[in-house]
Design an enzyme around this catalytic site. Structure first.
Site, PDB file in Angstrom:
ATOM      1  N   GLU A 367     -25.809 -15.741 -45.017  1.00 45.10           N
ATOM      2  CA  GLU A 367     -26.197 -16.004 -43.621  1.00 45.10           C
ATOM      3  C   GLU A 367     -25.806 -17.418 -43.177  1.00 45.10           C
ATOM      4  O   GLU A 367     -26.501 -18.059 -42.381  1.00 45.10           O
ATOM      5  CB  GLU A 367     -27.675 -15.680 -43.401  1.00 45.10           C
ATOM      6  CG  GLU A 367     -27.935 -14.194 -43.705  1.00 45.10           C
ATOM      7  CD  GLU A 367     -29.180 -13.626 -43.108  1.00 45.10           C
ATOM      8  OE1 GLU A 367     -29.630 -14.116 -42.074  1.00 45.10           O
ATOM      9  OE2 GLU A 367     -29.682 -12.638 -43.679  1.00 45.10           O
ATOM     10  N   THR A 369     -23.391 -20.717 -45.087  1.00 43.99           N
ATOM     11  CA  THR A 369     -23.555 -21.673 -46.185  1.00 43.99           C
ATOM     12  C   THR A 369     -24.242 -22.951 -45.673  1.00 43.99           C
ATOM     13  O   THR A 369     -24.317 -23.192 -44.465  1.00 43.99           O
ATOM     14  CB  THR A 369     -22.175 -22.080 -46.736  1.00 43.99           C
ATOM     15  OG1 THR A 369     -21.438 -22.677 -45.657  1.00 43.99           O
ATOM     16  CG2 THR A 369     -21.398 -20.890 -47.290  1.00 43.99           C
TER      17      THR A 369
END
Ligand code: CAA
Length: 385
Positions: A367, A369
């Protein structure tokens, strides 16, 4: 910060904690070892309303607020991060997307079964050559009459091996770059949808992840989510919600690692005293506790921002990115220290500490980095986006 919690929040937290410690914690090591998907506990989570926490009851959900969502994910992750991944993706990436962008008919057909736990939901943006730079996707959707014909390969689809409904992002007009991306609701039992290679993972092994391949998959126009070209904005809006869920799961696993470390430090004897009496251990514990509380503040603050946005429509992109960045790096740092405090036992599969450490790592990656969160936060601070 807990002062913000209402009596209802406290009750929900206790209910989810009791459930997670009784039903999930005891099976977590087995599912980690075998990689088996925990169908039974996911079914029970559906019955408890945990698969659609913020979805109104008329659409099969529990009708609760975002703080409740965060508390539930945190408690599930304290027992097992893999279970919280399944729950978080279902709630935020799928239910949130359908609740905000689906038509009434689409909500009845797809949101109700996903929010009530009858079907598992997945979200499919990433491709083998398109991760952080999400707008460079190659999966194509070409309109033919009342259908779009979809061809392409998506990777790292959380719950892909078991999903009944997938929110898919595909390119309908490559010349327009990110403005040529469109979102679709995929029925996975239709021809042309093929589940590909299952990913063998370092952690969250009970959360199944695979490639999903589209081979002349015919998606009816009625299953387009939003307008043509709106897909990238939908993907980003939904990820803002998702990142709060990942922050909550990072917080949960960090708490579990801290609690285990406190107990072990008091119990373990060395040089004639408990290791908790050594300043070197005390300082580690002090820093772990402080970072956990800071992660909690940022995560609950992001939840409050999302809750407020239900009335104002304001974006909470920066709050979500800050919460995810700090909580995920806290989870990795705290679980690393937990292994160190436990010494050899921290490295052994006899205790859950090494699993916490392996599971925590993914929160810095999926979702968005940590590098992408920093980019989003910096753009917000500089006012450049
Ligand atoms: N909300 C609404 N709109 C947004 C937005 C948001 N949070 N972020 C960007 N946008 C809009 C912008 O306003 C812009 O709109 P216009 O077309 O009107 O100009 C448009 O989207 C493009 O924005 P950017 O120019 O900022 O786009 P970019 O190409 O520079 O990329 C990015 C931005 C933040 C790097 C983005 O690509 C990103 O978040 N990348 C990471 C992707 C990611 O998180 N992937 C994880 C996939 S899910 C997963 O992990 C698997 C799973 O199953 C759990």
């Amino acid at each position: 910060m807990d002062l913000l919690l209402t009596a209802e929040h406290e009750m929900l937290r206790q209910t989810v904690r009791d459930f997670a410690q009784k039903e999930i914690a005891p099976i977590a090591a087995h599912h980690d070892e075998t990689g088996e998907f925990p169908f039974e506990t996911v079914k029970k989570m559906g019955e408890l309303g945990l698969m659609g926490l913020e979805v109104p009851e008329e659409y099969g959900g529990a009708g609760l607020d975002t703080v409740s969502y965060v508390l539930a994910i945190e408690e599930i992750a304290r027992a097992d991060v893999a279970h919280s991944t399944i729950t978080s993706v279902n709630n935020s990436l799928v239910c949130h997307g359908l609740l905000h962008f689906a038509t009434e008919e689409q909500k009845r057909k797809y949101l109700v079964p996903v929010a009530s736990g009858q079907k598992i939901g997945a979200y499919s943006l990433t491709e083998p050559m398109s991760g952080s730079d999400a707008a460079t996707m190659r999966t194509r959707a070409v309109r033919q009459g009342d259908d779009y014909v979809i061809n392409g390969r998506k990777s790292w689809v959380t719950s892909g091996p078991v999903a009944g409904v997938i929110i898919l992002f595909a390119m309908t007009d490559p010349d327009k770059k990110h403005r040529g991306i469109t979102a679709f609701i995929i029925d996975t039992d239709k021809p042309g949808f093929v589940r590909g290679k299952v990913e063998p993972k370092l952690g969250i092994r009970a959360s199944a992840t695979c490639e999903c391949v589209y081979e002349d998959y015919r998606c009816p126009v009625a299953n387009r989510l939003g307008a043509e070209g709106e897909g990238f904005k939908i993907a980003m809006t939904v990820l803002d919600a998702g990142r709060i869920g990942i922050a909550a799961q990072a917080l949960g696993v960090a708490e579990a690692a801290l609690e285990a470390s406190l107990a072990y430090a008091k119990e373990r004897q060395a040089f004639g005293q408990s290791i908790a009496e050594f300043q070197g251990i005390q300082w580690m514990l002090a820093d772990m506790g402080t970072r956990v509380e800071a992660a909690r503040m940022l995560t609950y603050r992001a939840a409050l921002a999302k809750e407020a946005a239900k009335k104002t429509g304001a974006r909470y992109t920066a709050e979500a990115a800050m919460a995810k960045l700090y909580a995920s790096e806290t989870a990795m740092w705290v679980t690393t220290k937990a292994v160190q405090i436990h010494g050899g036992m921290g490295y052994s599969k006899e205790l859950p500490i090494e699993r916490y450490f392996r599971d925590a790592k993914i929160t810095e990656i999926y979702e968005g980095t940590s590098e992408i969160q920093r980019l989003v936060i910096a753009r917000h601070l500089l006012g450049t986006k």
